[in-house]
Write a protein that holds these residues in place. Sequence first.
Motif, PDB file in Angstrom:
ATOM      1  N   THR A  39       0.829  -1.209   0.000  1.00 25.74           N
ATOM      2  CA  THR A  39       0.000   0.000   0.000  1.00 25.74           C
ATOM      3  C   THR A  39       0.860   1.254   0.000  1.00 25.74           C
ATOM      4  O   THR A  39       0.622   2.185  -0.778  1.00 25.74           O
ATOM      5  CB  THR A  39      -0.940   0.009   1.227  1.00 25.74           C
ATOM      6  OG1 THR A  39      -1.776  -1.150   1.173  1.00 25.74           O
ATOM      7  CG2 THR A  39      -1.809   1.250   1.246  1.00 25.74           C
ATOM      8  N   GLU A  40       1.895   1.269   0.849  1.00 25.06           N
ATOM      9  CA  GLU A  40       2.757   2.447   0.943  1.00 25.06           C
ATOM     10  C   GLU A  40       3.479   2.716  -0.382  1.00 25.06           C
ATOM     11  O   GLU A  40       3.494   3.847  -0.880  1.00 25.06           O
ATOM     12  CB  GLU A  40       3.782   2.253   2.059  1.00 25.06           C
ATOM     13  CG  GLU A  40       4.718   3.435   2.241  1.00 25.06           C
ATOM     14  CD  GLU A  40       5.717   3.179   3.354  1.00 25.06           C
ATOM     15  OE1 GLU A  40       6.929   3.308   3.081  1.00 25.06           O
ATOM     16  OE2 GLU A  40       5.288   2.845   4.476  1.00 25.06           O
ATOM     17  N   VAL A  41       4.060   1.678  -0.959  1.00 22.34           N
ATOM     18  CA  VAL A  41       4.806   1.844  -2.207  1.00 22.34           C
ATOM     19  C   VAL A  41       3.862   2.234  -3.349  1.00 22.34           C
ATOM     20  O   VAL A  41       4.167   3.139  -4.139  1.00 22.34           O
ATOM     21  CB  VAL A  41       5.598   0.556  -2.538  1.00 22.34           C
ATOM     22  CG1 VAL A  41       6.215   0.638  -3.921  1.00 22.34           C
ATOM     23  CG2 VAL A  41       6.676   0.317  -1.489  1.00 22.34           C
ATOM     24  N   ALA A  42       2.720   1.578  -3.423  1.00 22.53           N
ATOM     25  CA  ALA A  42       1.768   1.891  -4.493  1.00 22.53           C
ATOM     26  C   ALA A  42       1.238   3.323  -4.354  1.00 22.53           C
ATOM     27  O   ALA A  42       1.081   4.034  -5.355  1.00 22.53           O
ATOM     28  CB  ALA A  42       0.621   0.891  -4.480  1.00 22.53           C
ATOM     29  N   MET A  43       0.969   3.760  -3.127  1.00 23.50           N
ATOM     30  CA  MET A  43       0.468   5.124  -2.923  1.00 23.50           C
ATOM     31  C   MET A  43       1.523   6.167  -3.270  1.00 23.50           C
ATOM     32  O   MET A  43       1.198   7.216  -3.835  1.00 23.50           O
ATOM     33  CB  MET A  43      -0.018   5.310  -1.488  1.00 23.50           C
ATOM     34  CG  MET A  43      -1.331   4.600  -1.191  1.00 23.50           C
ATOM     35  SD  MET A  43      -2.689   5.105  -2.273  1.00 23.50           S
ATOM     36  CE  MET A  43      -2.807   6.841  -1.881  1.00 23.50           C
ATOM     37  N   GLN A  44       2.788   5.901  -2.942  1.00 22.42           N
ATOM     38  CA  GLN A  44       3.857   6.837  -3.321  1.00 22.42           C
ATOM     39  C   GLN A  44       3.899   6.998  -4.831  1.00 22.42           C
ATOM     40  O   GLN A  44       3.981   8.111  -5.348  1.00 22.42           O
ATOM     41  CB  GLN A  44       5.213   6.343  -2.799  1.00 22.42           C
ATOM     42  CG  GLN A  44       5.376   6.478  -1.314  1.00 22.42           C
ATOM     43  CD  GLN A  44       6.649   5.799  -0.816  1.00 22.42           C
ATOM     44  OE1 GLN A  44       7.374   5.149  -1.563  1.00 22.42           O
ATOM     45  NE2 GLN A  44       6.904   5.934   0.480  1.00 22.42           N
ATOM     46  N   ARG A  45       3.840   5.884  -5.543  1.00 20.00           N
ATOM     47  CA  ARG A  45       3.890   5.933  -7.019  1.00 20.00           C
ATOM     48  C   ARG A  45       2.626   6.578  -7.578  1.00 20.00           C
ATOM     49  O   ARG A  45       2.701   7.385  -8.502  1.00 20.00           O
ATOM     50  CB  ARG A  45       4.061   4.514  -7.564  1.00 20.00           C
ATOM     51  CG  ARG A  45       4.200   4.445  -9.045  1.00 20.00           C
ATOM     52  CD  ARG A  45       5.559   4.979  -9.510  1.00 20.00           C
ATOM     53  NE  ARG A  45       5.659   4.781 -10.932  1.00 20.00           N
ATOM     54  CZ  ARG A  45       5.831   5.754 -11.813  1.00 20.00           C
ATOM     55  NH1 ARG A  45       5.975   6.994 -11.410  1.00 20.00           N
ATOM     56  NH2 ARG A  45       5.880   5.492 -13.081  1.00 20.00           N
ATOM     57  N   ALA A  46       1.480   6.247  -7.006  1.00 12.99           N
ATOM     58  CA  ALA A  46       0.221   6.835  -7.469  1.00 12.99           C
ATOM     59  C   ALA A  46       0.222   8.347  -7.257  1.00 12.99           C
ATOM     60  O   ALA A  46      -0.189   9.110  -8.152  1.00 12.99           O
ATOM     61  CB  ALA A  46      -0.962   6.186  -6.742  1.00 12.99           C
ATOM     62  N   ASP A  47       0.670   8.793  -6.099  1.00 17.18           N
ATOM     63  CA  ASP A  47       0.744  10.236  -5.823  1.00 17.18           C
ATOM     64  C   ASP A  47       1.655  10.935  -6.823  1.00 17.18           C
ATOM     65  O   ASP A  47       1.340  12.024  -7.311  1.00 17.18           O
ATOM     66  CB  ASP A  47       1.230  10.503  -4.398  1.00 17.18           C
ATOM     67  CG  ASP A  47       0.186  10.189  -3.340  1.00 17.18           C
ATOM     68  OD1 ASP A  47      -1.007  10.097  -3.693  1.00 17.18           O
ATOM     69  OD2 ASP A  47       0.580  10.033  -2.167  1.00 17.18           O
ATOM     70  N   ALA A  48       2.780  10.313  -7.152  1.00 18.57           N
ATOM     71  CA  ALA A  48       3.711  10.914  -8.108  1.00 18.57           C
ATOM     72  C   ALA A  48       3.078  11.027  -9.493  1.00 18.57           C
ATOM     73  O   ALA A  48       3.205  12.062 -10.165  1.00 18.57           O
ATOM     74  CB  ALA A  48       4.998  10.099  -8.184  1.00 18.57           C
ATOM     75  N   ILE A  49       2.370   9.992  -9.918  1.00 16.36           N
ATOM     76  CA  ILE A  49       1.721  10.015 -11.233  1.00 16.36           C
ATOM     77  C   ILE A  49       0.614  11.056 -11.272  1.00 16.36           C
ATOM     78  O   ILE A  49       0.499  11.833 -12.225  1.00 16.36           O
ATOM     79  CB  ILE A  49       1.183   8.618 -11.598  1.00 16.36           C
ATOM     80  CG1 ILE A  49       2.360   7.673 -11.869  1.00 16.36           C
ATOM     81  CG2 ILE A  49       0.250   8.682 -12.801  1.00 16.36           C
ATOM     82  CD1 ILE A  49       1.974   6.218 -12.010  1.00 16.36           C
ATOM     83  N   VAL A  50      -0.202  11.112 -10.231  1.00 12.51           N
ATOM     84  CA  VAL A  50      -1.283  12.100 -10.172  1.00 12.51           C
ATOM     85  C   VAL A  50      -0.706  13.510 -10.182  1.00 12.51           C
ATOM     86  O   VAL A  50      -1.176  14.386 -10.910  1.00 12.51           O
ATOM     87  CB  VAL A  50      -2.183  11.868  -8.934  1.00 12.51           C
ATOM     88  CG1 VAL A  50      -3.128  13.037  -8.704  1.00 12.51           C
ATOM     89  CG2 VAL A  50      -2.964  10.568  -9.090  1.00 12.51           C
ATOM     90  N   ARG A  51       0.324  13.734  -9.386  1.00 10.10           N
ATOM     91  CA  ARG A  51       0.966  15.052  -9.334  1.00 10.10           C
ATOM     92  C   ARG A  51       1.522  15.437 -10.710  1.00 10.10           C
ATOM     93  O   ARG A  51       1.373  16.565 -11.158  1.00 10.10           O
ATOM     94  CB  ARG A  51       2.065  15.029  -8.273  1.00 10.10           C
ATOM     95  CG  ARG A  51       2.510  16.370  -7.789  1.00 10.10           C
ATOM     96  CD  ARG A  51       3.421  16.308  -6.552  1.00 10.10           C
ATOM     97  NE  ARG A  51       4.354  15.199  -6.494  1.00 10.10           N
ATOM     98  CZ  ARG A  51       4.199  14.107  -5.724  1.00 10.10           C
ATOM     99  NH1 ARG A  51       3.157  13.999  -4.932  1.00 10.10           N
ATOM    100  NH2 ARG A  51       5.098  13.150  -5.728  1.00 10.10           N
ATOM    101  N   GLU A  52       2.134  14.481 -11.381  1.00 10.65           N
ATOM    102  CA  GLU A  52       2.701  14.718 -12.716  1.00 10.65           C
ATOM    103  C   GLU A  52       1.624  15.133 -13.714  1.00 10.65           C
ATOM    104  O   GLU A  52       1.850  15.969 -14.579  1.00 10.65           O
ATOM    105  CB  GLU A  52       3.384  13.439 -13.190  1.00 10.65           C
ATOM    106  CG  GLU A  52       4.079  13.524 -14.511  1.00 10.65           C
ATOM    107  CD  GLU A  52       4.732  12.196 -14.858  1.00 10.65           C
ATOM    108  OE1 GLU A  52       4.253  11.539 -15.798  1.00 10.65           O
ATOM    109  OE2 GLU A  52       5.699  11.815 -14.192  1.00 10.65           O
ATOM    110  N   GLN A  53       0.433  14.563 -13.569  1.00 14.06           N
ATOM    111  CA  GLN A  53      -0.649  14.843 -14.506  1.00 14.06           C
ATOM    112  C   GLN A  53      -1.475  16.070 -14.124  1.00 14.06           C
ATOM    113  O   GLN A  53      -2.066  16.707 -14.995  1.00 14.06           O
ATOM    114  CB  GLN A  53      -1.583  13.622 -14.615  1.00 14.06           C
ATOM    115  CG  GLN A  53      -0.915  12.407 -15.198  1.00 14.06           C
ATOM    116  CD  GLN A  53      -0.444  12.634 -16.616  1.00 14.06           C
ATOM    117  OE1 GLN A  53      -1.163  13.178 -17.445  1.00 14.06           O
ATOM    118  NE2 GLN A  53       0.781  12.241 -16.903  1.00 14.06           N
TER     119      GLN A  53
END
Length: 93
Positions: A39-53
């Motif tokens: 969950t922690e790793v997936a959320m970090q990556r998800a947050d980065a992708i959302v922020r990028e977009q």
Amino acid sequence: MPRIAQRPDRISLRISAQAKRTLERAAAYADKSLTDFITEVAMQRADAIVREQEVISLSAQEWQRFQSLLLDPPAPNDKLIHALAEHSRIVRR
């Protein structure tokens, strides 16, 4: 004492045995449960992708241009005038 579910939603994953072993090892090294680690790793990556977009970053020069256009916008060109006329024709309030 029974553990009370604090996270009611579930996700099922099908992964290779090797991937699962690697995730379990990494979770153990991080002293986390497999669920918490994933969950922690997936959320970090998800947050980065959302922020990028969703986040717009401007250089200092771009920011100055943006501010100047907001404070002193150019006159409407033909395309904008046409688009506004089309919008007024299509959208009725």
